[in-house]
Motif scaffolding. Structure first.
Motif, PDB file in Angstrom:
ATOM      1  N   VAL A 100      29.506   1.336  -9.118  1.00 35.88           N
ATOM      2  CA  VAL A 100      29.653   0.540 -10.327  1.00 35.88           C
ATOM      3  C   VAL A 100      29.418  -0.921  -9.947  1.00 35.88           C
ATOM      4  O   VAL A 100      29.920  -1.396  -8.917  1.00 35.88           O
ATOM      5  CB  VAL A 100      31.032   0.742 -10.995  1.00 35.88           C
ATOM      6  N   GLU A 101      28.622  -1.619 -10.754  1.00 39.19           N
ATOM      7  CA  GLU A 101      28.290  -3.018 -10.490  1.00 39.19           C
ATOM      8  C   GLU A 101      28.848  -3.899 -11.601  1.00 39.19           C
ATOM      9  O   GLU A 101      28.735  -3.565 -12.784  1.00 39.19           O
ATOM     10  CB  GLU A 101      26.778  -3.208 -10.416  1.00 39.19           C
ATOM     11  N   LEU A 102      29.431  -5.004 -11.209  1.00 39.43           N
ATOM     12  CA  LEU A 102      29.895  -6.016 -12.152  1.00 39.43           C
ATOM     13  C   LEU A 102      29.034  -7.259 -11.920  1.00 39.43           C
ATOM     14  O   LEU A 102      29.054  -7.838 -10.818  1.00 39.43           O
ATOM     15  CB  LEU A 102      31.373  -6.355 -11.920  1.00 39.43           C
ATOM     16  N   ILE A 103      28.298  -7.660 -12.938  1.00 40.38           N
ATOM     17  CA  ILE A 103      27.332  -8.753 -12.797  1.00 40.38           C
ATOM     18  C   ILE A 103      27.661  -9.848 -13.808  1.00 40.38           C
ATOM     19  O   ILE A 103      27.837  -9.571 -15.001  1.00 40.38           O
ATOM     20  CB  ILE A 103      25.893  -8.249 -13.029  1.00 40.38           C
ATOM     21  N   LEU A 104      27.774 -11.079 -13.322  1.00 42.26           N
ATOM     22  CA  LEU A 104      27.948 -12.233 -14.207  1.00 42.26           C
ATOM     23  C   LEU A 104      26.607 -12.955 -14.287  1.00 42.26           C
ATOM     24  O   LEU A 104      26.074 -13.413 -13.274  1.00 42.26           O
ATOM     25  CB  LEU A 104      29.025 -13.179 -13.666  1.00 42.26           C
ATOM     26  N   LYS A 105      26.090 -13.045 -15.501  1.00 42.60           N
ATOM     27  CA  LYS A 105      24.748 -13.593 -15.684  1.00 42.60           C
ATOM     28  C   LYS A 105      24.768 -14.685 -16.739  1.00 42.60           C
ATOM     29  O   LYS A 105      25.405 -14.550 -17.783  1.00 42.60           O
ATOM     30  CB  LYS A 105      23.802 -12.460 -16.127  1.00 42.60           C
ATOM     31  N   LYS A 106      24.077 -15.770 -16.455  1.00 44.60           N
ATOM     32  CA  LYS A 106      23.967 -16.858 -17.428  1.00 44.60           C
ATOM     33  C   LYS A 106      22.823 -16.565 -18.397  1.00 44.60           C
ATOM     34  O   LYS A 106      21.734 -16.161 -17.994  1.00 44.60           O
ATOM     35  CB  LYS A 106      23.721 -18.185 -16.715  1.00 44.60           C
ATOM     36  N   THR A 107      23.085 -16.781 -19.684  1.00 48.73           N
ATOM     37  CA  THR A 107      22.056 -16.613 -20.715  1.00 48.73           C
ATOM     38  C   THR A 107      22.044 -17.860 -21.594  1.00 48.73           C
ATOM     39  O   THR A 107      22.894 -18.747 -21.448  1.00 48.73           O
ATOM     40  CB  THR A 107      22.344 -15.376 -21.593  1.00 48.73           C
ATOM     41  N   ASN A 108      21.093 -17.908 -22.522  1.00 48.94           N
ATOM     42  CA  ASN A 108      21.020 -19.053 -23.440  1.00 48.94           C
ATOM     43  C   ASN A 108      22.259 -19.146 -24.328  1.00 48.94           C
ATOM     44  O   ASN A 108      22.627 -20.215 -24.801  1.00 48.94           O
ATOM     45  CB  ASN A 108      19.763 -18.947 -24.312  1.00 48.94           C
ATOM     46  N   GLN A 109      22.897 -17.995 -24.569  1.00 47.47           N
ATOM     47  CA  GLN A 109      24.093 -17.981 -25.425  1.00 47.47           C
ATOM     48  C   GLN A 109      25.389 -18.114 -24.624  1.00 47.47           C
ATOM     49  O   GLN A 109      26.474 -18.028 -25.170  1.00 47.47           O
ATOM     50  CB  GLN A 109      24.149 -16.662 -26.222  1.00 47.47           C
TER      51      GLN A 109
END
Length: 746
Positions: free
Chosen positions: A47-56
């Protein structure tokens, strides 16, 4: 007659999200854990937990390679609140399912305001489920994704950044205790794999001593193994203290905990019809339905100063990777929320505060501190089903079985504490003996004083000092330094000892003052109280119905003449007890002066003979009977020994107690024995355990009598050498006599 209709509650999605999501999970970490459990139950290997920046803004992605979901599962299970399709374990790989309530999916609502779920199940089409917690929609998609489930959580309710990565990794390493599924975190392109906390515990690196426990519920037996690597080999080779690095044994939990569990049964009033005769069966049932469990605890001191490091010959001053997690409670692969080490759920701090004695204390019971212990307890979803989660899965219901679980755990911990303390006490006694020897040496002291006096008169004499003179001065300086450290240690040890004993003394003294106050009132009204039974009889006789009342066919509780006789006897006992209490607390009894030990013992024993006609006390005294001692010291020793014999054998028709005192020079050897039932079987393997504070096998027993005996003997520079309890009770000890008024030994 009207027709019946089946009705179902209808509830708004937003309310569900608030109650079961936002308000149900106290922290963002506990919500993450719930979703990790879902991946585990879906048979994921990763299981992967990913924090990603987006425009929102930030988006949290949780992706697993588990079984995935299809349209029927979404409609019939995912959207059915409170329904779980999981049983006990996965039949293919024996994973015990973590889910149980069917509400874990609402952890998503705790994390974010909007969620998109993409999932693919083998042999089925991909699905996409979206929600803003006011409405949810489902789409069927072409097979564009791999098998498994991915959550895209946006409009996050908490602040997430790279700085939250390490704390979350640390948290997950504590709460997840399995290697079947890998957990990977990737925050802003920084990746970490969550390590298993207890993979390879190393003694000397993570801890210095360990305690392993395995409870077998059917037999009500706790097996334990203690391993110690805390002390240098000099403890054995130089000090001559023998101990095993590994010891293992078993404890009968029923024998040890029957009294405490009985108190819990009455306290919690689980069975309103509980009868005394059925208590043994009830206790056994509780211990058996508790279920098997195992535990491993790792001990180390949080800090060690140099003086203690040298004094106790510790092997490790600092550990390279010390365990500091606290005690974690796991149900199979996952910890129970709020029991992952943050809280002292075993109440170790409260336990230590109630018994604050240092491990070196000669009679006080040392208790491990919460910050000195790490480790875990593992219970099972099925075997330990009487230990129940709170409905919000944020803790444990503190019911009878949970409390008994704690008692069994602390039973094993007490064995570790006693074993470690026995070693520490021996080391401390050895070091004190060495120190006392050093301070009594007179060698070179006079010469050093002469040299220093010469230097004071003429500083130029320093040029004439030989190497031998310098060595003598240095030796005296070192001796003085050692003496100062010894005095400081003695003072510190005395303060610790006094703090512990004053706590008990305050409680006992307060209770005793109440008794003395009441005793004075009874004593002042002694004549009136003693005449009450006689006056009652005379008053009844004056009514000329006495002969009618003397009817042997009447039961005792209605036979007035017999009741009056009993009242007279009990009144006399109360008055005798009152006289005894007031006499024993007179100031003169606490003065150190010359006594005839034979006379003191007769005073003590005669009171017991008068009050307890069913006991016979024999005494033999050999040697000089003149001693310098305080009456209260002998009073405390023998009154507590006799009281212990009487209370232990109160169901016997007769009891014989034999006391032998043998005086040789300044030592009095004590041999005490009775022909009663002996010690309870829980003390047979370690008879000196009865000397520990609060040790008792009697209902409502305070466990102070034998502790007071031991404490008093130690204060008299003596020791209890041997205790046996198979055929009756025997105790062998000695005390040392103080110097007489001329400074000579008696």
């Amino acid at each position: 007659m009207g027709t019946k209709q089946r009705l179902n509650y209808v509830i708004e999605d937003k309310i569900l999200a608030e109650l079961l999501g936002e308000q149900n999970f106290s922290t963002k970490e506990s919500a993450i854990l719930e979703l990790v459990k879902n991946a585990y139950d879906a048979n994921a290997t990763k299981v992967e937990l990913i924090l990603k920046k987006t425009n929102q803004g930030n988006c949290l992605i949780i992706n697993d390679d588990g079984e995935g979901m299809d349209e029927p599962i979404i409609k019939k299970a995912w959207m059915h609140v409170g329904k779980t399709s999981r049983g006990y374990e996965n039949q293919e790989n024996s994973r015990v399912y973590a889910g149980a309530k069917g509400i874990g999916r609402f952890a998503l609502a705790r994390l974010g305001e909007e969620v998109e779920l993409q999932s693919k199940r083998a042999g089925a089409e991909s699905i996409v489920w979206k929600t803003n917690w006011r409405e949810s929609v489902l789409e069927i998609k072409e097979n564009t994704i791999n098998q498994g489930t991915t959550f895209y959580i946006s409009r996050l309710r908490d602040k997430w950044s790279r700085r939250t990565l390490n704390p979350l990794v640390s948290y997950l390493s504590k709460v997840y205790n399995d290697s079947a599924m890998k957990i990977i975190l990737n925050f802003e392109n920084e990746e970490q794999t969550v390590p298993k906390l207890w993979t390879d515990p190393r003694i000397g690196e993570n801890y210095v001593s360990s305690l392993k426990m395995n409870y077998v519920a059917e037999k009500q037996i706790l097996n334990y193994e203690i391993e110690i690597d805390e002390f240098n080999e000099t403890v054995r080779s130089t000090m001559g203290i023998e101990y095993e690095n590994k010891v293992s044994s078993e404890i009968n939990a029923n024998d040890e905990l029957k009294q405490k569990i009985t108190e819990l049964l009455f306290e919690m009033e689980l069975d309103k019809n509980l009868e005394i005769d059925s208590l043994d069966k009830e206790v056994a049932q509780v211990l058996q339905t508790l279920g098997d469990f195992k535990a491993e605890f790792y001990f180390s001191l949080s800090s060690i100063n140099q003086k203690d490091y040298d004094w106790f010959q510790y092997k490790h001053k600092n550990l390279t990777d010390r365990y500091e997690s606290g005690i974690i409670l796991y149900r199979n692969a996952f910890s129970i929320d709020s029991f992952e080490g943050r809280q002292d759920w075993l109440k170790l701090s409260k336990r230590a505060a109630a018994s604050p004695a240092a491990a070196s204390h000669p009679v006080g019971k040392w208790r491990v501190r919460a910050n000195q212990l790490a480790g875990y307890v593992v219970i099972d979803k099925e075997r330990n089903n009487m230990i129940k989660d709170l409905s919000n899965r944020q803790g444990i219901v503190e019911n009878l079985h949970f409390k008994v679980l704690n008692l069994v755990i602390l039973l094993g911990l007490s064995e570790f504490e006693m074993y470690r303390q026995s070693i520490i006490r021996q080391i401390n006694a050895y070091q004190k003996k060495i120190e006392e020897g050093i301070h009594s040496e007179q060698k070179d002291r006079k010469e050093a004083e002469i040299i220093v006096e010469k230097l004071k008169k003429n500083h130029e004499n320093i040029r004439n000092l030989s190497k031998e003179d310098v060595d003598i001065v240095i030796s005296e300086f070192d001796r003085k330094k050692s003496e100062n450290e010894y005095i400081k240690r003695e003072r510190d040890e005395f303060e610790k000892s006094a703090k512990y004993e004053v706590q008990l003394l305050n409680v006992l003294a307060t209770s005793h003052l109440k008794i003395i106050s009441l005793g004075h009132e009874i004593h002042n009204d002694r004549n009136n109280i003693s005449s009450v039974p006689h006056d009652l009889e005379e008053a009844i006789r004056s009514l000329e119905i006495w002969e009618e009342l003397c009817d042997d066919s009447l039961p005792f509780y209605r036979n007035i003449p017999e009741l009056l006789i009993s009242l007279g006897g009990n009144t006399e006992k109360i008055l005798t007890l009152t006289d005894s209490i007031l006499e024993e607390t007179e100031k003169k009894n606490f003065e150190n002066k010359e006594h005839n030990i034979e006379e003191i013992m007769e005073v003590i024993l005669d009171k017991w003979r008068q009050q307890y006609k069913w006991i016979t006390i024999e005494i033999e005294i050999i040697g000089d009977t003149r001693v310098i001692i305080s009456y209260d010291q002998l009073f405390v020793i023998f009154n507590n020994l006799i009281l212990n014999s009487i209370q232990q054998n109160d169901k016997m028709q007769s009891l014989t107690i034999k006391i032998k005192l043998n005086r040789v020079d300044n030592i009095i050897r004590i041999e005490y024995q009775d022909n009663g039932i002996g010690l309870d079987k829980k003390y047979q393997n370690n008879t000196k355990r009865i000397l520990e504070v609060h040790e008792s096998n009697r209902d409502k027993g305070h466990g102070l009598g034998m502790w007071i005996v031991n404490n008093t003997i130690i204060k008299l520079r003596g020791e209890i050498e041997e205790i046996t309890g198979h055929d009756g009770f025997t105790l062998s000890a000695f005390i040392k006599i103080e110097e007489d008024l001329n400074g000579k030994r008696n």
